[in-house]
Scaffold this motif. Sequence first.
Motif, PDB file in Angstrom:
ATOM      1  N   LEU A  13      -0.639  -8.546   4.354  1.00 52.66           N
ATOM      2  CA  LEU A  13       0.018  -7.386   3.764  1.00 52.66           C
ATOM      3  C   LEU A  13      -0.783  -6.801   2.615  1.00 52.66           C
ATOM      4  O   LEU A  13      -1.647  -7.457   2.043  1.00 52.66           O
ATOM      5  CB  LEU A  13       1.428  -7.755   3.298  1.00 52.66           C
ATOM      6  N   VAL A  14      -0.462  -5.561   2.321  1.00 52.37           N
ATOM      7  CA  VAL A  14      -0.983  -4.877   1.146  1.00 52.37           C
ATOM      8  C   VAL A  14       0.236  -4.436   0.341  1.00 52.37           C
ATOM      9  O   VAL A  14       1.137  -3.774   0.866  1.00 52.37           O
ATOM     10  CB  VAL A  14      -1.840  -3.648   1.525  1.00 52.37           C
ATOM     11  N   ALA A  15       0.269  -4.843  -0.920  1.00 50.02           N
ATOM     12  CA  ALA A  15       1.354  -4.441  -1.818  1.00 50.02           C
ATOM     13  C   ALA A  15       0.803  -3.391  -2.776  1.00 50.02           C
ATOM     14  O   ALA A  15      -0.096  -3.674  -3.573  1.00 50.02           O
ATOM     15  CB  ALA A  15       1.899  -5.640  -2.580  1.00 50.02           C
ATOM     16  N   ALA A  16       1.322  -2.185  -2.664  1.00 46.01           N
ATOM     17  CA  ALA A  16       0.928  -1.095  -3.564  1.00 46.01           C
ATOM     18  C   ALA A  16       1.933  -1.047  -4.705  1.00 46.01           C
ATOM     19  O   ALA A  16       3.142  -1.047  -4.478  1.00 46.01           O
ATOM     20  CB  ALA A  16       0.907   0.226  -2.814  1.00 46.01           C
ATOM     21  N   THR A  17       1.428  -1.022  -5.931  1.00 46.53           N
ATOM     22  CA  THR A  17       2.294  -1.000  -7.107  1.00 46.53           C
ATOM     23  C   THR A  17       1.542  -0.303  -8.239  1.00 46.53           C
ATOM     24  O   THR A  17       0.555   0.390  -7.993  1.00 46.53           O
ATOM     25  CB  THR A  17       2.727  -2.439  -7.492  1.00 46.53           C
ATOM     26  N   ILE A  59      -2.672  -5.102  -4.155  1.00 48.17           N
ATOM     27  CA  ILE A  59      -3.091  -6.480  -3.961  1.00 48.17           C
ATOM     28  C   ILE A  59      -2.802  -6.848  -2.507  1.00 48.17           C
ATOM     29  O   ILE A  59      -1.933  -6.255  -1.874  1.00 48.17           O
ATOM     30  CB  ILE A  59      -2.423  -7.482  -4.934  1.00 48.17           C
ATOM     31  N   THR A  60      -3.554  -7.799  -2.007  1.00 46.06           N
ATOM     32  CA  THR A  60      -3.363  -8.241  -0.630  1.00 46.06           C
ATOM     33  C   THR A  60      -2.767  -9.642  -0.628  1.00 46.06           C
ATOM     34  O   THR A  60      -2.811 -10.356  -1.634  1.00 46.06           O
ATOM     35  CB  THR A  60      -4.689  -8.259   0.139  1.00 46.06           C
ATOM     36  N   ASN A  80       0.353 -16.574   0.135  1.00 46.58           N
ATOM     37  CA  ASN A  80      -0.812 -16.480  -0.735  1.00 46.58           C
ATOM     38  C   ASN A  80      -1.000 -15.008  -1.073  1.00 46.58           C
ATOM     39  O   ASN A  80      -1.128 -14.181  -0.181  1.00 46.58           O
ATOM     40  CB  ASN A  80      -2.075 -17.008  -0.035  1.00 46.58           C
ATOM     41  N   MET A  81      -1.002 -14.718  -2.346  1.00 47.66           N
ATOM     42  CA  MET A  81      -1.211 -13.354  -2.815  1.00 47.66           C
ATOM     43  C   MET A  81      -2.389 -13.365  -3.787  1.00 47.66           C
ATOM     44  O   MET A  81      -2.689 -14.380  -4.404  1.00 47.66           O
ATOM     45  CB  MET A  81       0.041 -12.823  -3.532  1.00 47.66           C
ATOM     46  N   ASP A  82      -3.017 -12.217  -3.954  1.00 50.76           N
ATOM     47  CA  ASP A  82      -4.154 -12.097  -4.855  1.00 50.76           C
ATOM     48  C   ASP A  82      -3.640 -11.890  -6.288  1.00 50.76           C
ATOM     49  O   ASP A  82      -3.718 -10.797  -6.849  1.00 50.76           O
ATOM     50  CB  ASP A  82      -5.046 -10.934  -4.411  1.00 50.76           C
ATOM     51  N   TYR A  83      -3.112 -12.974  -6.866  1.00 55.76           N
ATOM     52  CA  TYR A  83      -2.549 -12.888  -8.214  1.00 55.76           C
ATOM     53  C   TYR A  83      -3.626 -12.699  -9.267  1.00 55.76           C
ATOM     54  O   TYR A  83      -3.355 -12.104 -10.309  1.00 55.76           O
ATOM     55  CB  TYR A  83      -1.696 -14.116  -8.530  1.00 55.76           C
ATOM     56  N   PHE A  84      -4.848 -13.169  -9.014  1.00 61.14           N
ATOM     57  CA  PHE A  84      -5.942 -12.918  -9.956  1.00 61.14           C
ATOM     58  C   PHE A  84      -6.082 -11.415 -10.158  1.00 61.14           C
ATOM     59  O   PHE A  84      -6.127 -10.924 -11.292  1.00 61.14           O
ATOM     60  CB  PHE A  84      -7.268 -13.493  -9.427  1.00 61.14           C
ATOM     61  N   ARG A  85      -6.161 -10.676  -9.053  1.00 55.82           N
ATOM     62  CA  ARG A  85      -6.309  -9.215  -9.150  1.00 55.82           C
ATOM     63  C   ARG A  85      -5.099  -8.593  -9.847  1.00 55.82           C
ATOM     64  O   ARG A  85      -5.248  -7.713 -10.688  1.00 55.82           O
ATOM     65  CB  ARG A  85      -6.499  -8.598  -7.767  1.00 55.82           C
ATOM     66  N   MET A  86      -3.897  -9.049  -9.484  1.00 59.13           N
ATOM     67  CA  MET A  86      -2.691  -8.489 -10.098  1.00 59.13           C
ATOM     68  C   MET A  86      -2.739  -8.661 -11.619  1.00 59.13           C
ATOM     69  O   MET A  86      -2.533  -7.697 -12.365  1.00 59.13           O
ATOM     70  CB  MET A  86      -1.438  -9.168  -9.539  1.00 59.13           C
ATOM     71  N   PHE A  87      -3.050  -9.878 -12.092  1.00 57.68           N
ATOM     72  CA  PHE A  87      -3.073 -10.112 -13.529  1.00 57.68           C
ATOM     73  C   PHE A  87      -4.241  -9.393 -14.207  1.00 57.68           C
ATOM     74  O   PHE A  87      -4.123  -8.982 -15.363  1.00 57.68           O
ATOM     75  CB  PHE A  87      -3.063 -11.615 -13.834  1.00 57.68           C
TER      76      PHE A  87
END
Length: 179
Positions: free
Chosen positions: A117-121, A132-133, A151-158
């Motif tokens: 998935l791709v989460a746009a925010t 983030i993906t 598993n989400m790309d939390y590094f990118r989110m933060f």
Amino acid sequence: MTDTFTKPATEPFVTRRAAASGASPVMEAPFDPASMADMPLTRLLHYWFEEVWGRGNLNAVSNIMRRNTLISGSVSALAEPESDYSEVVAALRNLLGPIKVTFTHVMETDEWVSVRLVAATSNPRDGEPFEITGQVMARVEDGRIAEMHSNMDYFRMFEMLGQLPPEALAICLTGERLG
């Protein structure tokens, strides 16, 4: 040699390969939401992301997940089976702007569904949009999620929220400490 690999790159590889072999594809990329008509578990996961994450309907958590759902993943693991998963959802939603989740890849069996998935925010502080993906696998039992691994790309989110410095993962890979 067939023309399987000479077709335009915009056509999904699995569709090209399936067409060449005469088989029907199990997964297509990019995912077409219209194909969910024959994918009940995918529809359930899509509803999960729209209702809980997109709309913030935390009451839907107990309707979609079993009380003892097994949960694994970086942030998801913060929710113990006895705890309220909606607290994890609320904490993440408080950090972000509106969330829109799109599936790019989907696979489904009788009781398992897996999506990329791709989460746009956006960052609520400055309105800067970002994506983030992630990947989610879920086992469905009696119409409810019984097991979920994410598993989400939390590094990118933060990083995008300014809580980690830019390129934090690259810095960590050098052996340096974030400071």
